[in-house]
Design a protein around this motif. Structure first.
Motif, PDB file in Angstrom:
ATOM      1  N   ASP A   1       0.901  -1.212   0.100  1.00  0.00           N
ATOM      2  CA  ASP A   1       0.041  -0.156   0.095  1.00  0.00           C
ATOM      3  C   ASP A   1       0.851   1.144   0.106  1.00  0.00           C
ATOM      4  OD1 ASP A   1       1.019  -0.422   2.555  1.00  0.00           O
ATOM      5  OD2 ASP A   1      -0.754   0.231   3.603  1.00  0.00           O
ATOM      6  N   ARG A   2       2.000   1.172  -0.163  1.00  0.00           N
ATOM      7  CA  ARG A   2       3.091   2.299  -0.251  1.00  0.00           C
ATOM      8  C   ARG A   2       4.484   2.007  -0.902  1.00  0.00           C
ATOM      9  NH1 ARG A   2       6.860   2.154   3.907  1.00  0.00           N
ATOM     10  NH2 ARG A   2       6.287   0.319   5.645  1.00  0.00           N
ATOM     11  N   ARG A   3       5.175   2.865  -1.295  1.00  0.00           N
ATOM     12  CA  ARG A   3       6.387   2.637  -1.958  1.00  0.00           C
ATOM     13  C   ARG A   3       7.677   2.867  -1.164  1.00  0.00           C
ATOM     14  NH1 ARG A   3       5.783   5.026  -8.021  1.00  0.00           N
ATOM     15  NH2 ARG A   3       3.710   4.967  -8.151  1.00  0.00           N
ATOM     16  N   VAL A   4       8.322   2.021  -1.309  1.00  0.00           N
ATOM     17  CA  VAL A   4       9.585   1.942  -0.483  1.00  0.00           C
ATOM     18  C   VAL A   4      10.847   2.276  -1.607  1.00  0.00           C
ATOM     19  CG1 VAL A   4       8.823   0.260   1.139  1.00  0.00           C
ATOM     20  CG2 VAL A   4      10.135  -0.495  -1.058  1.00  0.00           C
ATOM     21  N   ASP A   5      11.929   3.007  -0.953  1.00  0.00           N
ATOM     22  CA  ASP A   5      13.186   3.329  -1.791  1.00  0.00           C
ATOM     23  C   ASP A   5      14.216   2.384  -1.946  1.00  0.00           C
ATOM     24  OD1 ASP A   5      14.450   3.548   0.542  1.00  0.00           O
ATOM     25  OD2 ASP A   5      14.493   5.696   0.836  1.00  0.00           O
ATOM     26  N   GLU A   6      15.292   2.559  -2.379  1.00  0.00           N
ATOM     27  CA  GLU A   6      16.440   1.705  -2.640  1.00  0.00           C
ATOM     28  C   GLU A   6      16.912   0.972  -1.252  1.00  0.00           C
ATOM     29  OE1 GLU A   6      16.333   3.848  -6.474  1.00  0.00           O
ATOM     30  OE2 GLU A   6      15.994   4.136  -4.209  1.00  0.00           O
ATOM     31  N   SER A   7      16.821   1.729  -0.234  1.00  0.00           N
ATOM     32  CA  SER A   7      17.298   1.200   1.106  1.00  0.00           C
ATOM     33  C   SER A   7      16.414   0.106   1.752  1.00  0.00           C
ATOM     34  CB  SER A   7      17.352   2.452   2.017  1.00  0.00           C
ATOM     35  OG  SER A   7      16.130   2.823   2.551  1.00  0.00           O
ATOM     36  N   TRP A   8      15.400  -0.106   1.075  1.00  0.00           N
ATOM     37  CA  TRP A   8      14.680  -1.669   1.613  1.00  0.00           C
ATOM     38  C   TRP A   8      15.589  -2.843   1.528  1.00  0.00           C
ATOM     39  CZ3 TRP A   8      10.263  -1.420   3.947  1.00  0.00           C
ATOM     40  CH2 TRP A   8       9.487  -2.529   4.469  1.00  0.00           C
TER      41      TRP A   8
ATOM     42  N   MET B   1      -2.312  -8.363  -6.304  1.00  0.00           N
ATOM     43  CA  MET B   1      -1.070  -8.544  -7.026  1.00  0.00           C
ATOM     44  C   MET B   1      -0.829  -7.076  -7.508  1.00  0.00           C
ATOM     45  SD  MET B   1      -0.575 -10.726 -10.581  1.00  0.00           S
ATOM     46  CE  MET B   1       1.198 -10.777 -11.486  1.00  0.00           C
ATOM     47  N   VAL B   2       0.432  -6.697  -7.427  1.00  0.00           N
ATOM     48  CA  VAL B   2       0.946  -5.283  -7.737  1.00  0.00           C
ATOM     49  C   VAL B   2       2.299  -5.554  -8.234  1.00  0.00           C
ATOM     50  CG1 VAL B   2       1.462  -3.105  -6.837  1.00  0.00           C
ATOM     51  CG2 VAL B   2      -0.489  -4.180  -5.926  1.00  0.00           C
TER      52      VAL B   2
ATOM     53  N   GLU C   1       5.516   4.086 -14.723  1.00  0.00           N
ATOM     54  CA  GLU C   1       4.154   4.628 -14.339  1.00  0.00           C
ATOM     55  C   GLU C   1       3.307   3.694 -15.457  1.00  0.00           C
ATOM     56  OE1 GLU C   1       3.631   5.336 -11.436  1.00  0.00           O
ATOM     57  OE2 GLU C   1       5.217   6.614 -10.609  1.00  0.00           O
ATOM     58  N   PRO C   2       2.125   3.423 -15.138  1.00  0.00           N
ATOM     59  CA  PRO C   2       1.637   3.448 -13.809  1.00  0.00           C
ATOM     60  C   PRO C   2       1.840   2.130 -13.044  1.00  0.00           C
ATOM     61  CG  PRO C   2      -0.114   2.537 -15.365  1.00  0.00           C
ATOM     62  CD  PRO C   2       1.236   2.878 -16.037  1.00  0.00           C
ATOM     63  N   LEU C   3       1.887   2.120 -11.686  1.00  0.00           N
ATOM     64  CA  LEU C   3       1.615   0.898 -10.793  1.00  0.00           C
ATOM     65  C   LEU C   3       0.725  -0.065 -11.517  1.00  0.00           C
ATOM     66  CD1 LEU C   3       3.304  -0.145  -8.429  1.00  0.00           C
ATOM     67  CD2 LEU C   3       1.321   0.532  -7.249  1.00  0.00           C
ATOM     68  N   LEU C   4       1.192  -1.400 -11.867  1.00  0.00           N
ATOM     69  CA  LEU C   4       0.058  -2.215 -12.341  1.00  0.00           C
ATOM     70  C   LEU C   4      -0.554  -3.048 -11.354  1.00  0.00           C
ATOM     71  CD1 LEU C   4       2.297  -3.224 -15.596  1.00  0.00           C
ATOM     72  CD2 LEU C   4       0.391  -1.584 -15.317  1.00  0.00           C
ATOM     73  N   ASP C   5      -1.779  -3.104 -11.322  1.00  0.00           N
ATOM     74  CA  ASP C   5      -2.614  -3.992 -10.398  1.00  0.00           C
ATOM     75  C   ASP C   5      -3.881  -4.168 -11.167  1.00  0.00           C
ATOM     76  OD1 ASP C   5      -4.408  -1.774 -10.537  1.00  0.00           O
ATOM     77  OD2 ASP C   5      -3.676  -0.958  -8.456  1.00  0.00           O
TER      78      ASP C   5
END
Length: 264
Positions: free
Chosen positions: A115-122, A199-200, A230-234
């Protein structure tokens, strides 16, 4: 991805290109004729010697080699994907290469929120249920140690989403549907696209991913970069974009040297 990157670097001009592959391509056809070629199987125990010879005099090495089949021979995949990657990195260091660019993947990431984006530090611990993900995570650990041992080498990791391009349909079909599903069935258009509700995922066109690699090379950038469009695919957004030929181009500001923020 390698073919797309060759096209991009040829268009930029001014590069002396060296290609390495288990099998040499048709060096008389574009874009392969723009590079000098070395046939090296990175899964071979003695491949480091041949790789070092191929890398001599190179400013940068882009490591794209990866296999995902046969799924039921995980150790065979590991000899290429994990052990072979370590040989590529060692050979680059031995040859005095100053910039190493590795094709990682969003598949290297540990499970994250939907439900949210994370950056490369994940964290890049991978998914234990996927050999692809586990091996991508294993190579990230090898690269961590490589960076610590070779601070003089600029190391970049590109973590793209799913990469697609026109003309790739039969290959993608084999990856996702298996070799025993007739391609005529795969080409049938259906009015309803079944997808799990949660699924995302993200995707990117091969030419846009190649543009990202070229920008990283030009800037001698370090760090990790997420490459997606973009866009996020769901289940809501995927059906309308299935007919698209290209993804959204990557913004210029998305690849500043040393920028570790999330990009699209």
């Amino acid at each position: 991805m390698g073919t797309a990157l060759l096209r991009t670097l040829c268009a930029d001009g001014g590069h002396e290109l060296v290609g390495v592959g288990r099998r040499e391509p048709d060096a008389a056809s574009a874009p392969y004729r723009s590079a000098s070629w070395h046939a090296v199987d990175i899964a071979a125990p003695d491949a480091t010697v041949d790789l070092r010879s191929a890398f001599e005099g190179c400013d940068a090495v882009v490591h794209l080699a990866w296999v995902i089949q046969p799924n039921h021979h995980e150790e065979e995949l590991r000899r290429v994907n994990v052990d072979g990657s370590a040989r590529v990195f060692d050979a680059a260091a031995q040859a005095g290469v100053k910039h190493l660019v590795y094709a990682s993947s969003v598949g290297a990431y540990s499970p994250g929120p939907k439900d949210r984006r994370v950056d490369e530090s994940w964290p890049t611990g991978g998914l234990h249920t996927s050999h692809y993900s586990r091996q991508k995570a294993d190579v990230e650990r090898i690269l961590d140690r490589f960076e610590a041992d070779h601070p003089e080498i600029a190391v970049a990791r590109l973590r793209p989403g799913l990469i697609f391009q026109s003309g790739q349909a039969s290959e993608v079909g084999r990856f996702f549907l298996g070799r025993f599903i007739p391609q005529q069935v795969a080409r049938v258009r259906v009015p309803v696209l079944p997808m799990p509700p949660g699924m995302v995922f993200q995707a990117v066109h091969a030419e846009d991913a190649a543009d990202a690699y070229a920008r990283v090379l030009a800037a001698r950038a370090r760090g990790a970069f997420n490459i997606a469009a973009e866009p996020l695919l769901d289940p809501q957004t995927l059906p309308p974009v299935l007919g698209a030929q290209r993804s959204v181009p990557i913004p210029t500001a998305a690849l500043r040297p040393g920028d570790r923020g999330a990009t699209s």
